[in-house]
Design a protein around this motif. Structure first.
Motif: not given
Length: 228
Positions: A11, A13, A35
């Motif tokens: 992920e 965000d 990330t």
């Protein structure tokens, strides 16, 4: 949490990633965070995960590219967690081997339920265990241990204060809230009593006690991550 490996969260965000990692750790899982797509590929090869939580829109190889790279090569369930709600994205994900698909926004409780279902972990047997540094807190057993030292000799009130804080990570809690919710009615419940309990908890936890941070002008906050 017994499993073959960590949960790999892919992920990009930061707030969403932090929330997922925090929720998984509170549920007792070991977690690895990637990330971007390249970091995800590297992490999965370095330590095969028990399960992957995968965003689709990523820097580098996107989620579809990762699904394709892992399909028929590495064997772990993948739960796609994406803001893309169109049927085409869902069907393509399943066609590339995804085990499940959860659309954002989502409830952390539902993600945990889906993870446990894929790992065949019954909800009733899932222990709430939190670890950081050399400290292990078993919320269900109400026990706190340190590596090489065993059980931390917390008093009942110190344990109540610590558990109240760690069950609410990232939240700045006033001394009044802590006293009202964690200390018994027939005991001293003023701000100085809370300060004394927190000071003793920090001392008994050693360096790991620094995660109990002072929220200036408010009270205290427990952070899962080290301060930058």
């Amino acid at each position: 949490m017994d499993s073959q490996g960590p949960i790999l969260v892919v992920e990009d965000d930061p707030p969403i990633a932090a929330g997922i990692v925090r929720g998984l750790k509170l549920a007792g899982f070991q977690v690895t965070l990637a990330t971007d797509g390249y970091l995800a590929l590297e992490a999965a090869l370095k330590e095969p995960p028990a399960l992957v939580v995968l965003d689709l829109n990523l820097p580098g190889p996107d989620g579809f590219a990762l699904l394709e790279a892992w399909h028929h090569r590495l064997h772990f369930p993948i739960i796609v967690l994406s803001a893309r709600q169109e049927l085409e994205a869902r069907l393509r994900s399943f066609g590339l081997g995804a085990a499940d698909y959860l659309a954002k926004p989502f409830w952390m409780e539902e993600l945990l339920a889906r993870i446990r279902a894929r790992l065949r972990l019954p909800e009733t047997n899932a222990r709430r265990v939190l670890t950081w540094a050399d400290v292990r807190v078993d919320l269900d057993a109400r026990s706190v241990t340190r590596e090489d030292q065993g059980l931390v000799p917390l008093t009942r009130h110190e344990l109540d204060v610590l558990l109240y804080l760690v069950e609410r990570p990232g939240r700045a809690l006033t001394r009044e809230q802590i006293a009202d919710q964690a200390l018994p009615l027939n005991e001293e419940r003023d701000a100085r009593t809370v300060d004394s309990h927190v000071a003793r908890i920090r001392k008994k936890l050693g360096p790991a006690g620094a995660r109990l941070r002072t929220a200036w002008g408010i009270g205290y906050r427990f952070d899962l991550e080290d301060a930058p």
